[in-house]
Scaffold this active site. Structure first.
Site, PDB file in Angstrom:
ATOM      1  N   HIS A   1       7.348  -4.181   8.111  1.00  0.00           N
ATOM      2  CA  HIS A   1       6.899  -3.878   9.482  1.00  0.00           C
ATOM      3  C   HIS A   1       6.556  -5.155  10.242  1.00  0.00           C
ATOM      4  CE1 HIS A   1       3.280  -4.304   7.137  1.00  0.00           C
ATOM      5  NE2 HIS A   1       2.657  -4.611   8.254  1.00  0.00           N
TER       6      HIS A   1
ATOM      7  N   HIS B   1       0.848  -1.203   0.000  1.00  0.00           N
ATOM      8  CA  HIS B   1       0.000   0.000   0.000  1.00  0.00           C
ATOM      9  C   HIS B   1       0.884   1.255   0.000  1.00  0.00           C
ATOM     10  CE1 HIS B   1      -3.866  -1.826   0.252  1.00  0.00           C
ATOM     11  NE2 HIS B   1      -3.782  -2.246   1.492  1.00  0.00           N
TER      12      HIS B   1
END
Ligand SMILES: NC(=O)c1ccc[n+]([C@@H]2O[C@H](COP(=O)([O-])OP(=O)(O)OC[C@H]3O[C@@H](n4cnc5c(N)ncnc54)[C@H](O)[C@@H]3O)[C@@H](O)[C@H]2O)c1
Ligand SMILES: [Zn+2]
Ligand SMILES: [Zn+2]
Length: 370
Positions: A61, A45
Site C-alpha cells: 500500500h 499485519h
C-alpha cells in the site's frame, strides 16, 4: 494484461508470487506501472491475520509509479504523470474531505476488502477475484487504481525515495506535527523506530522539539534515530522514563508517539506515564482490530488532563501533504534516502518481510522490474 503480483491467500501462510490478469481502467480509474513499493508493517499485519482482510489480496500500500493509461472521466492525472499513491483515497466531497480531514475519507471504508468502487475487482486469477491492499496492491508490476488514490508529483523527483511518502513518512511525520501538535521547545518520546517512528522523529525535530527521545530495543534503530534528529535514545521505556523525568525536571514529556509494530497496553501505559499534565499520547501502531490495547487509570487521565488519541495517516491530507513533504525532501529538511535500508525484487518480498521482522530494516523497498 498480465501482471506479476505478491498475494496473500490465507493468514499465516507465506506470500506467493503469482501472475494475475489485470482489467483495463474504467470510469475514474487509471492504469499505473508501479516502479517502487515500500515494505510497511501493515501488510504483514494482513499476512499474519492481525488485521482481517478479504482474501486473496495483492499486498502493498506504499507505492509510486507512472500513469500509463486513464479511464473515462479522469481529471486528476494524465498518462506519463509520476505519482505517489495514497493508502487512503480522498474523494474530495465527503464530510471529512470537505473539512480538511482527508485521512479519514469515507472511501477508506473498504481498504481491507481492496476492491474498487462498484464494487469491482481489477485483479483476477486462478482463485477468482483478488483485492488490492488499501485499494492499491503495490506489490504488483501494474495496477488499476482509482484516481482518488493517486497524487501527482514533480517530474524530477526520484520515485525510489518518493515512494516512502505514500505511507510511512506522512504517517510518522504527521503523528508528531499534526496529531501530537509538537511545538518549539517540546519534549517528545517516540516508541518504536521503524518506517513510521523514524519519521515521527523527523517531524518532531522539524517542528522544533527540544528533546526527541527515541525508544527501541534495537541498537541499529536507535542509531538511525540519533542520526535523523533524536536527542536521546534508549532501549527500554523504563530508562526513557527516568531520563524524561530528569530532563523536564519532573514535568514529563509534552507528547508520546507510539509507533511500535504490535501495539500493547504496556506500551500505551509507558507513553501515558511519560507525558505530563495536558500531555498527548498518540496511538499510531496497530494490533488486532478488537484487541484491548488500552488499559489506563482514568482518574489520572482526568486529573492530569491527559489526552490519548488515535491517528490514521498521521492526520495528513494526502493531496496537500504528499507534495509538501516531497518539497521538504527536495530542500534537504526531510531525509528519505537515509531511511531506506535495502532494496528487493518482487520475488524477494518474503525475504524483505523476514528482514523487517528480524529488525534489520528501517524501511525496505521493492524495486519493480517490467
Ligand atoms: N495509523 C496508521 O495510519 C498507520 C500507518 C502505517 C503503519 N501503521 C502501523 O504502525 C506500526 C509500525 O509500522 P512500521 O512499518 O514502522 O513497523 P516496523 O516493524 O518497521 O517498526 C516497529 C519498531 O518497533 C520496535 N518495537 C517493538 N516493540 C517495542 C517496544 N515495546 N518498545 C519500543 N520499540 C518497540 C521494533 O523494534 C521496530 O523497530 C505497525 O503496527 C503498522 O501497522 C499505522
Ligand atoms: Zn503503511
Ligand atoms: Zn472523502
Amino acid at each position: 494484461m498480465k501482471t506479476k503480483a505478491a498475494v496473500v491467500y490465507e493468514p499465516g501462510k507465506r506470500i506467493e508470487i503469482e501472475e494475475l490478469d489485470l482489467d483495463g481502467p474504467r470510469d475514474g480509474e487509471v492504469l499505473i506501472r508501479y516502479t517502487h513499493a515500500g515494505l510497511c508493517h501493515s501488510d504483514i499485519h494482513i499476512a499474519h491475520g492481525d488485521l482481517e482482510a478479504r482474501m486473496p489480496m495483492v499486498l502493498g500500500h506504499e507505492g509510486a509509479g507512472i500513469i500509463e493509461e486513464v479511464g473515462p472521466g479522469v481529471t486528476r492525472v494524465a498518462p506519463g504523470d509520476r505519482v505517489v499513491c495514497s493508502f487512503i483515497p480522498n474523494c474530495g466531497v465527503c464530510r471529512y474531505c470537505a473539512t480538511g480531514r482527508q485521512s479519514i475519507c469515507d472511501w477508506g471504508a473498504t481498504i481491507l476488502d481492496g476492491y474498487l468502487p462498484g464494487p469491482r475487482f481489477a485483479f483476477t486469477g486462478s482463485r477468482g477475484e483478488y483485492g488490492g491492499m488499501c485499494m492499491l496492491g503495490t506489490f504488483s508490476q501494474y495496477g488499476v487504481i482509482h484516481q482518488n488514490s493517486a497524487v501527482k508529483v514533480d517530474d524530477d523527483l526520484p520515485l525510489e525515495a518518493a515512494v516512502l511518502v505514500g505511507c510511512g513518512v506522512p504517517t510518522g511525520w504527521g503523528s508528531a506535527v499534526y496529531a501530537a501538535k509538537v511545538t518549539p521547545g517540546d519534549t517528545v518520546a517516540v516508541y518504536g523506530i521503524g518506517g513510521i517512528g523514524i519519521n515521527a522523529v523527523q517531524g518532531a525535530r522539524y517542528a522544533g522539539a527540544k528533546n526527541v527521545v527515541a525508544i527501541d530495543p534495537l541498537e541499529n534503530k536507535r542509531e538511525k534515530a540519533m542520526e535523523l534528529g533524536a536527542t536521546h535514545a534508549f532501549a527500554t521505556a523504563e530508562e526513557a522514563q527516568q531520563a524524561i523525568t530528569e530532563m523536564t525536571r519532573g514535568q514529563g514529556a509534552d507528547s508520546a508517539i507510539l509507533t511500535v509494530d504490535l501495539m500493547t497496553a504496556e506500551v500505551v501505559g509507558a507513553g501515558f506515564n511519560a507525558v505530563g499534565k495536558d500531555g498527548v499520547v498518540v496511538v499510531t501502531g496497530l494490533n488486532k482490530l478488537l484487541e484491548p490495547t488500552i488499559n489506563l487509570p482514568g482518574s489520572i487521565l482526568t486529573l492530569f488532563r491527559k489526552t490519548v488519541k488515535g491517528t490514521l495517516f498521521g492526520d495528513c491530507n494526502p493531496t496537500y501533504d504528499i507534495p509538501k513533504l516531497l518539497g521538504l525532501y527536495q530542500a534537504g529538511d526531510l531525509k528519505l534516502d537515509e531511511i531506506i535500508t535495502k532494496n528487493y525484487r518482487l520475488e524477494e518480498v518474503n525475504e524483505g518481510y523476514d528482514d523487517l521482522l528480524a529488525g534489520k530494516n528501517v524501511r525496505g523497498v521493492v524495486v519493480h522490474e517490467h
